[in-house]
Design an enzyme around this catalytic site. Structure first.
Site, PDB file in Angstrom:
ATOM      1  N   TYR A 183      68.780 -59.869 -26.879  1.00 42.59           N
ATOM      2  CA  TYR A 183      69.362 -60.181 -28.185  1.00 42.59           C
ATOM      3  C   TYR A 183      70.638 -59.379 -28.378  1.00 42.59           C
ATOM      4  CZ  TYR A 183      69.225 -61.441 -33.133  1.00 42.59           C
ATOM      5  OH  TYR A 183      69.513 -61.951 -34.370  1.00 42.59           O
ATOM      6  N   SER A 184      71.725 -60.069 -28.694  1.00 40.50           N
ATOM      7  CA  SER A 184      73.006 -59.399 -28.883  1.00 40.50           C
ATOM      8  C   SER A 184      73.767 -60.035 -30.031  1.00 40.50           C
ATOM      9  CB  SER A 184      73.859 -59.479 -27.609  1.00 40.50           C
ATOM     10  OG  SER A 184      75.162 -58.967 -27.845  1.00 40.50           O
ATOM     11  N   ASN A 185      74.048 -59.246 -31.059  1.00 37.91           N
ATOM     12  CA  ASN A 185      74.822 -59.741 -32.191  1.00 37.91           C
ATOM     13  C   ASN A 185      76.232 -60.144 -31.790  1.00 37.91           C
ATOM     14  OD1 ASN A 185      73.082 -59.355 -34.669  1.00 37.91           O
ATOM     15  ND2 ASN A 185      72.899 -57.361 -33.713  1.00 37.91           N
TER      16      ASN A 185
ATOM     17  N   THR B 169      64.236 -64.502 -38.189  1.00 39.47           N
ATOM     18  CA  THR B 169      64.068 -63.307 -39.001  1.00 39.47           C
ATOM     19  C   THR B 169      65.421 -62.645 -39.176  1.00 39.47           C
ATOM     20  OG1 THR B 169      63.594 -61.997 -37.034  1.00 39.47           O
ATOM     21  CG2 THR B 169      61.711 -62.886 -38.216  1.00 39.47           C
ATOM     22  N   GLY B 170      65.513 -61.720 -40.114  1.00 38.53           N
ATOM     23  CA  GLY B 170      66.771 -61.036 -40.339  1.00 38.53           C
ATOM     24  C   GLY B 170      66.579 -59.673 -40.965  1.00 38.53           C
TER      25      GLY B 170
ATOM     26  N   THR C 184      76.174 -44.179 -35.824  1.00 39.38           N
ATOM     27  CA  THR C 184      76.447 -43.005 -36.655  1.00 39.38           C
ATOM     28  C   THR C 184      77.225 -43.390 -37.909  1.00 39.38           C
ATOM     29  OG1 THR C 184      76.458 -41.571 -34.713  1.00 39.38           O
ATOM     30  CG2 THR C 184      77.540 -40.738 -36.700  1.00 39.38           C
TER      31      THR C 184
ATOM     32  N   SER D  61      70.282 -61.840 -39.907  1.00 42.79           N
ATOM     33  CA  SER D  61      70.335 -62.679 -38.707  1.00 42.79           C
ATOM     34  C   SER D  61      69.887 -64.116 -38.914  1.00 42.79           C
ATOM     35  CB  SER D  61      69.501 -62.047 -37.594  1.00 42.79           C
ATOM     36  OG  SER D  61      70.201 -60.999 -36.994  1.00 42.79           O
TER      37      SER D  61
END
Length: 384
Positions: free
Chosen positions: A198-200, A341-342, A158, A92
């Site tokens: 937070y949303s990628n 951060t990531g 999954t 990230s």
């Protein structure tokens, strides 16, 4: 941040629950200067290895010059040590690079942060309550859009985060449109602009906007606008390339919801599953150079840097706020650091610098189930 194999740590999400917990410490302590010999930082790095991280690499840059340290191993099979020059997946932290390009485009008059997503990507954000006509580019970059995070999708979890699925699908190529499509199958988290989450998916969309505005992929624009001008020789946007360039260490994960059980080598994976939300590779020295240049105004005009540093407070976390791809953290000694951060399979990282860009620290754990990144930050900047 306690690095562990969770949905967050394994898919380029920066804000783990453990990071939030670590950042709720009281701010009553007086400001302290970092020790001249970085002894506390070295101790914190070794403590991470003692806690179960296979290996750590860290590099600091300040008025005295560059200092690096490593601990543990980069390869569990051979026992080879980690290197200060290691390249690693920064996950990230990619978001700051993407936000920088979007803000450069704004400075050039090629787009506006107040443009709606639909202006650039008509009909892409639509369904189950999502509506790109009501979401701005600014809301993508500061995570106030409410758009569902595709990495929270149960099937995605999954397939890519648990052992059986990951080992079968680690080489899958996923397009940005497919990742956004996963998010659109769910409802939004909230009405745009009314909260923070937070949303990628936000940054996958930001990468798509860069491509629409420039005619080039977001990776090409990052290379042209950031990597090449700053001469970041260890930094790359790999696209679908599954390997990490040398020098590098192996990356390890439990591929399970807990820190127990077998340890897997997860170095090789197709980073398209993270796209513009977190596919990049870099080194600690390069990350220090990037964040120092950014905060010192070398990449953005004053107005755009001000916009990037305009933050949203996080409920219940008094010493952390989020700007446009940039986090503002107040440490226990009162020192402010800016960065990100990531976390992605087998890799947990943080890169930070002070507001004047003159004291930077970047580090990486090559395991995602143990250790405390925040402890190393406290050691470097506060001497704790």
């Amino acid at each position: 941040m306690r690095a562990r194999t969770t949905l967050v740590a394994a898919t380029a999400v920066a804000l783990t629950t453990a990071l939030t917990t670590a950042l709720t410490t009281a701010l009553a302590a007086p400001a302290l200067a970092a020790t001249d010999d970085h002894a506390a930082t070295g101790t914190a790095v070794r403590a991470a290895v003692a806690a179960g991280v296979p290996g750590v690499t860290a590099t600091a840059q300040d008025r005295r010059g560059t200092w690096s340290t490593t601990a543990g191993v980069g390869n569990l099979r051979t026992g080879a040590p980690r290197s200060a020059d290691d390249r690693y997946r920064i996950a990230s932290i990619t978001k700051t690079f993407v936000a920088t390009v979007v803000l450069q485009l704004e400075a050039e008059g090629r787009l506006s942060l107040d443009d709606t997503v639909d202006t650039w990507l008509p009909g892409v954000v639509r369904g189950h309550g999502h509506d790109g006509r009501r979401i701005t580019l600014r809301q993508l970059l500061n995570h106030t859009s409410g758009i569902y995070d595709y990495t929270s999708d149960p099937e995605f979890t999954t397939r890519y985060l648990l052992a059986d699925g990951f080992l079968k699908h680690r080489n899958d190529t996923r397009t940005p449109g497919e990742l956004v499509g996963i998010a659109m199958a769910h409802g939004p988290d909230f009405t745009p602009g009314t909260s923070w989450s937070y949303s990628n998916t936000n940054y996958v969309l930001a990468g798509m906007v860069i491509e629409k505005a420039t005619g080039h992929g977001f990776g090409q624009e990052i290379e042209r606008r950031v990597i090449e001008p700053l001469r970041l020789r260890a930094t790359s946007v790999p696209g679908t390339r599954s390997t990490v360039p040398s020098p590098s260490s192996r990356a390890y994960s439990k591929l399970a919801p807990t820190a127990e059980g077998r340890t897997y080598d997860v170095t090789r994976l197709n980073p398209s599953l993270a796209s513009a939300a977190g596919e990049m590779i870099s080194s600690s020295a390069d990350l220090n150079r990037f964040y120092s240049a950014l905060l010192r105004g070398r990449l953005l005009p004053p107005q755009q840097l001000k916009e990037m540093k305009t933050t949203v407070r996080l409920d219940g976390v008094p010493n952390l706020s989020y700007g446009l791809g940039l986090m503002d953290q107040t440490l226990s000694c009162g020192v402010h650091v800016w960065g990100h951060t990531g976390g992605i399979h087998g890799s947990a990282s943080v890169a930070t610098t002070t507001a004047d860009g003159r004291h930077s620290l970047a580090l990486n754990f090559n395991g995602d189930w143990a250790g405390d990144l925040n402890q190393v930050l406290e050691a470097e900047y506060c001497g704790n």
